[in-house]
Write an enzyme that holds these catalytic residues in place. Structure first.
Site: not given
Ligand SMILES: NC(=O)c1ccc[n+]([C@@H]2O[C@H](COP(=O)([O-])OP(=O)(O)OC[C@H]3O[C@@H](n4cnc5c(N)ncnc54)[C@H](O)[C@@H]3O)[C@@H](O)[C@H]2O)c1
Length: 439
Positions: A35, A156, A158, A209, A265
């Site tokens: 990534k 967040e 988005l 949220k 989500c």
């Molecule tokens: N996807 C959405 O539309 C959205 C919208 C609002 C809020 N959220 C919230 O935001 C958070 C993230 O969602 P996402 O969809 O981006 O998740 P995702 O699974 O796409 O990404 C999470 C990332 O974190 C990395 N990661 C895990 N442990 C780590 C560590 N110790 N150090 C560094 N990197 C690490 C993973 O490798 C991965 O790339 C969640 O809590 C989700 O509920 C998501």
């Protein structure tokens, strides 16, 4: 300001790019090397409209970079945004192991840190997580008490598919800071944003949220129940909800009935909140009902197919759309999975197509189905086609093509993707969730 973003998923990358576009210096940190390499090469590690070009621009300007060196990246920053995943565990509660890992990395980075740092939580975490887990873990590892560093919950909002736009022009910013100094720094970070900024405690911000997602999901589940009721009267739920939504107290959004909600989500946040509510003696019957409704709704699509084909055993069905919504490659909790499982369980064979989500779907669900290279390729020689995601390219399939390509032909519309009038005129049997059976 210098911002470190922990986790380069959908939220993390968009947060980093937006920070860079707003004039900050952002470093995106992740444990997954591929990534990080993708980002440094100017590519998003997933599909999101407009993101690649924004990444390329910011990387070229030197305002965005990525690294696997978490502690190094954090040590050098004024703020960090924790954007790691919080997926559901077996019992529905949120798995906070990556949040703990992020807090440990921040604590370690702050141990010899001479300057003031604000650790911001952007992941969706259960109420009480910042105060009870995130801040104490950082404090313990850093060897300094809260106050020596800052912290805040900054949820967040988005939406995948329009993530960059949502992040660049949010409708509100919620800041749940542990103290005034942390809040002021975050307000300063967001000084270019013109939307309302609300400040509150960390637990209140965490609840905002969950309450937002729960309410939106409830609107969908309610519309789906109305759809199932409307169907028994041969009334079109879209006609009903259009009129309902014109009431300003209700509003027109999230009233589109269909095959149910998916995505990373809503399902997980509702399960987590329902579980938490129960554990605190404040059981939420509404959330439980919404979750139940959403489990059943995909089966309505299967039932429509069964009805139209007079049974599914030995039938060939195309499923178009595997992602949980258009303009993303995210298949987490997609309703395509229960629909396909339902079809297979009733003896149908399935061929699927999605413009962006096929690789993720194969990896995530490993179902025994065929995959086609195009929508029309999937439809060829099938008894029925099911629309599961409303991709724009599906709108472009001409009504006359259905009869040429398919046996039957039967269309089951889980998302009101096709033009019912045109299809029926072209001799297609068209059934949709919450729609009358026939013209
Ligand atoms: N996807 C959405 O539309 C959205 C919208 C609002 C809020 N959220 C919230 O935001 C958070 C993230 O969602 P996402 O969809 O981006 O998740 P995702 O699974 O796409 O990404 C999470 C990332 O974190 C990395 N990661 C895990 N442990 C780590 C560590 N110790 N150090 C560094 N990197 C690490 C993973 O490798 C991965 O790339 C969640 O809590 C989700 O509920 C998501």
């Amino acid at each position: 300001m210098k911002a470190a973003i922990i986790g380069t998923g959908y939220v993390g990358v968009v947060t980093g790019v937006t920070a860079a576009l707003d004039g900050h210096e952002a470093v995106c940190l992740d444990v997954l090397r591929e990534k990080v390499e993708a980002l440094n090469a100017g590519r998003a590690p997933f599909f999101e409209p407009g993101l690649d070009s924004a990444i390329r621009k910011m990387v070229r300007k030197g305002r965005l970079r990525a690294s696997t060196d978490l502690v190094g990246g954090l040590r050098d920053s004024d703020l960090s945004f924790t954007c790691v995943g919080t997926p559901p565990m077996e019992d529905g509660s949120a798995d906070l192991r990556w949040v703990k890992e992020a807090a440990r990395a921040i604590g370690e980075a702050l141990r010899p840190c001479k300057h003031y740092h604000v650790a911001v939580m952007k992941s969706t975490v259960p109420p009480g997580t910042c105060a009870g887990l995130f801040v104490p873990t950082i404090a313990q590892l850093a060897g300094i008490s809260a106050g020596g560093f800052g912290a805040a919950m900054n949820p967040e909002f988005l939406r995948e598919g329009s993530a960059l736009q949502d992040s660049r022009e949010p409708d509100r910013i919620v800041i749940g800071a542990i103290d005034g100094k942390s809040g002021r720094r975050l307000l300063d970070f967001y000084k270019r944003k013109k939307c309302p900024k609300l400040t509150m405690g960390t637990t209140a911000a965490e609840l905002v949220k969950y309450a937002s997602n729960s309410f939106l999901a409830t609107k969908i589940a309610f519309s789906n129940e109305m759809a199932n009721l409307c169907q028994t009267f041969d009334v079109d739920v879209y006609q009903v909800m259009e009129a309902v939504g014109l009431d300003p107290r209700i509003g027109p959004h999230f009233l589109r009935a269909g095959a149910g909600f998916g995505g990373s989500c809503f399902p997980k946040d509702l399960s987590a909140l329902a579980r938490l509510a129960e554990s605190r003696g404040a059981r939420s019957r509404i959330l439980e009902a919404v979750l139940d409704q959403n489990e059943e709704q995909p089966l309505r699509v299967v039932e429509l197919a069964e009805k139209a084909l007079g049974g599914l055993s030995g039938k060939d069905v195309a499923v178009l759309g595997l992602t949980f919504k258009p303009d993303t490659d995210d298949v987490r909790f997609s309703r395509a999975a229960p629909i396909i499982k339902g079809l297979l369980a009733r003896g149908a064979t399935v061929t699927a197509y999605d413009p962006r989500g096929m690789d993720n779907f194969k990896t995530e669900f490993g179902l025994q189905i065929a995959y086609a290279r195009s929508a029309e390729g999937a439809m060829r020689d099938k008894d029925a086609v099911i629309f599961q995601t409303e991709w724009r390219e599906f709108h472009r399939i001409r009504a006359t093509r259905y009869a040429k390509l398919m046996r039957g032909p039967v269309v089951i519309d889980g998302r009101r993707t096709a033009d019912a009038g045109k299809l029926r005129k072209a001799g297609v049997r068209y059934l949709a969730i919450g729609a009358p059976d026939g013209p």
